[in-house]
Motif scaffolding. Structure first.
Motif, PDB file in Angstrom:
ATOM      1  N   PHE A  10       1.340  -1.733   0.064  1.00 39.11           N
ATOM      2  CA  PHE A  10       0.208   0.025  -0.111  1.00 39.11           C
ATOM      3  C   PHE A  10       0.458   1.462   0.246  1.00 39.11           C
ATOM      4  O   PHE A  10       0.240   1.932  -0.074  1.00 39.11           O
ATOM      5  N   VAL A  11       2.723   1.141   0.098  1.00 39.42           N
ATOM      6  CA  VAL A  11       3.001   2.114   0.573  1.00 39.42           C
ATOM      7  C   VAL A  11       3.920   2.574  -0.933  1.00 39.42           C
ATOM      8  O   VAL A  11       4.138   1.402  -1.238  1.00 39.42           O
ATOM      9  N   THR A  12       4.024   3.381  -1.704  1.00 32.66           N
ATOM     10  CA  THR A  12       4.915   3.523  -2.420  1.00 32.66           C
ATOM     11  C   THR A  12       5.735   5.192  -3.219  1.00 32.66           C
ATOM     12  O   THR A  12       4.996   5.873  -2.717  1.00 32.66           O
ATOM     13  N   PRO A  13       6.747   4.601  -2.437  1.00 34.00           N
ATOM     14  CA  PRO A  13       7.955   5.570  -1.948  1.00 34.00           C
ATOM     15  C   PRO A  13       7.718   6.645  -3.088  1.00 34.00           C
ATOM     16  O   PRO A  13       8.332   6.479  -4.167  1.00 34.00           O
ATOM     17  N   LYS A  14       7.765   8.163  -2.531  1.00 29.68           N
ATOM     18  CA  LYS A  14       7.699   9.109  -3.274  1.00 29.68           C
ATOM     19  C   LYS A  14       9.723   9.622  -3.885  1.00 29.68           C
ATOM     20  O   LYS A  14      10.439   9.587  -2.989  1.00 29.68           O
ATOM     21  N   THR A 229      15.539   1.487   4.882  1.00 34.25           N
ATOM     22  CA  THR A 229      14.663   0.778   4.059  1.00 34.25           C
ATOM     23  C   THR A 229      14.592   0.342   2.597  1.00 34.25           C
ATOM     24  O   THR A 229      14.213   1.369   2.804  1.00 34.25           O
ATOM     25  N   PRO A 230      15.146   0.166   1.522  1.00 32.69           N
ATOM     26  CA  PRO A 230      14.081   0.089   0.375  1.00 32.69           C
ATOM     27  C   PRO A 230      13.764  -0.819   0.266  1.00 32.69           C
ATOM     28  O   PRO A 230      12.331  -0.900  -0.766  1.00 32.69           O
ATOM     29  N   VAL A 261      11.444   2.132  -7.965  1.00 38.63           N
ATOM     30  CA  VAL A 261      11.272   2.177  -6.881  1.00 38.63           C
ATOM     31  C   VAL A 261      12.414   2.816  -5.441  1.00 38.63           C
ATOM     32  O   VAL A 261      11.798   2.850  -4.921  1.00 38.63           O
ATOM     33  N   GLY A 262      12.445   1.341  -5.532  1.00 40.42           N
ATOM     34  CA  GLY A 262      13.185   1.040  -4.083  1.00 40.42           C
ATOM     35  C   GLY A 262      14.002   1.775  -4.233  1.00 40.42           C
ATOM     36  O   GLY A 262      14.317   2.288  -2.768  1.00 40.42           O
ATOM     37  N   SER A 263      15.099   2.517  -4.879  1.00 42.03           N
ATOM     38  CA  SER A 263      15.603   3.217  -5.307  1.00 42.03           C
ATOM     39  C   SER A 263      15.205   4.608  -4.392  1.00 42.03           C
ATOM     40  O   SER A 263      16.437   5.431  -4.011  1.00 42.03           O
ATOM     41  N   PHE A 282      15.934   5.283  11.884  1.00 33.89           N
ATOM     42  CA  PHE A 282      15.975   4.309  11.302  1.00 33.89           C
ATOM     43  C   PHE A 282      15.093   4.546  10.058  1.00 33.89           C
ATOM     44  O   PHE A 282      13.982   4.929  10.440  1.00 33.89           O
ATOM     45  N   LEU A 283      15.423   4.584   8.851  1.00 32.88           N
ATOM     46  CA  LEU A 283      14.340   5.282   7.941  1.00 32.88           C
ATOM     47  C   LEU A 283      14.008   4.126   7.127  1.00 32.88           C
ATOM     48  O   LEU A 283      14.067   3.263   6.133  1.00 32.88           O
ATOM     49  N   TRP A 284      12.137   4.656   6.478  1.00 28.33           N
ATOM     50  CA  TRP A 284      10.821   3.354   6.436  1.00 28.33           C
ATOM     51  C   TRP A 284      10.041   4.141   5.999  1.00 28.33           C
ATOM     52  O   TRP A 284       9.370   4.390   6.241  1.00 28.33           O
ATOM     53  N   ASP A 285      10.350   3.631   4.202  1.00 31.56           N
ATOM     54  CA  ASP A 285       9.270   5.001   3.570  1.00 31.56           C
ATOM     55  C   ASP A 285       9.479   6.185   3.920  1.00 31.56           C
ATOM     56  O   ASP A 285       8.084   6.787   3.701  1.00 31.56           O
TER      57      ASP A 285
END
Length: 326
Positions: A10-14, A229-230, A261-263, A282-285
């Motif tokens: 449900f999450v797509t990093p921008k 985390t990617p 997307v992960g990058s 710790f960075l997530w999304d």
């Protein structure tokens, strides 16, 4: 685990919208996968100089050419390929010396790593621990002085960010009660290689948190240190895991993020979107996500200190005097 599935489905990093004109950025492991896609983004965001740190110079050159050809903007970025082999302390030391000849350095993305089920030693330690933890932190310490110097000169916080993984939460870490953590991890008889990648990401998280704690961000020390985390991505990292690679690749088809997307999470961390609030986080999304369970516990903090002490010994053996940068 619920957070993991929610994030994947449900999450797509921008991708952050930021002009990186005049900036110099280093990405390790940049010839393939997440590192390659991140380097491409930096070039398209008008970075003046992007350095692809790769174990294989020829593959790095091919990747740099592909980035140049990807867009007119990328073609204007000065792309360089520098050798960096995290299985060799001599290579890392040479890389660090070269980094300190730069006139400017804004961000370093420590992306390179390995996943293997085969037990073997590199520089006297099990290969996964050597590459994913010891060598990665060694590289980070060697680039810190230039990041500090450049940040002060340009009145802009530098960034040192490490690519971790949420799989740290899945680590069984049966070695946690050992008197000597790294020595126990070096025992072929006691090593659970099926859990080793997860453990390496847990130890990396501990190490980065302690590194950030030892280097509180300030106007005199303006470098943001974080681990990200990617998410679970389609990646060549599973290529050395035998049958497991087939299973992981199947899972990646079902729920894995595209590598591009992960990058975006690497790019987001590198531009320091959250400013000094992301130091030690710790960075997530693309946002700080406080570590859960074992990590912040009293026992976890004892292990973090213990690991840092052992790491310091290994780092000093590799490059005498390197821990003085902390």
């Amino acid at each position: 685990m619920p957070n993991f599935f929610y994030s994947q489905f449900f999450v797509t990093p921008k991708l952050p919208k930021k002009d990186l004109s005049c900036q110099t950025i280093i990405v390790t492991g940049a010839n393939v996968g997440l590192g390659f896609e991140a380097a491409k983004h930096f070039a398209n965001m008008r970075a003046e100089r992007v350095i692809l740190a790769c174990r294989d110079q020829q593959k790095g050159n091919v990747a740099a050419d592909q980035i140049r050809q990807s867009s007119l903007l990328a073609a204007k970025t000065h792309l360089e390929v520098w050798p960096l082999d995290l299985s060799s302390y001599a290579s890392i030391e040479a890389f660090g010396k070269k980094v300190n000849t730069l006139t400017r350095l804004d961000a370093v993305v420590a992306n390179a790593g390995i996943l293997t089920k085969q037990f073997k030693l590199m520089e006297g330690n099990e290969s996964t621990i050597t590459v994913n933890v010891i060598s990665t932190i060694l590289m980070g310490l060697l680039v810190l002085p230039k990041l500090r110097e450049s940040a002060k000169a340009n009145k802009k916080d530098g960034v040192l960010t490490f690519v971790g993984s949420e799989v740290y939460t899945m680590a069984k870490f049966t070695e946690q009660n050992s008197d000597k953590l790294l020595a126990t991890l070096n025992s072929p008889e006691k090593s659970n290689m099926g859990d080793r990648y997860n453990v390496s990401k847990l130890l990396l998280l501990f190490a980065v948190r302690e590194l950030a704690k030892q280097n509180p961000v300030s106007d005199q020390n303006p470098v943001l240190i974080s681990v990200l985390t990617p998410g679970f991505c389609k990646s060549s990292v599973f290529r050395d895991t035998g049958f497991g690679s087939k299973m992981m690749n199947f899972m990646a088809i079902i729920m894995g993020r595209e590598t591009e997307v992960g990058s975006r999470t690497l790019v987001d961390a590198a531009v320091g979107k959250h400013g000094r609030n992301e130091h030690g986080e710790f960075l997530w999304d693309n946002k700080p996500a406080p570590p859960t369970g074992f990590v912040p516990s009293e026992k976890g903090q004892r292990i973090q200190k213990k690991l840092w002490s052992e790491l310091n010994g290994k780092l000093e053996e590799a490059v005498p005097g390197v821990t003085a940068t902390v």
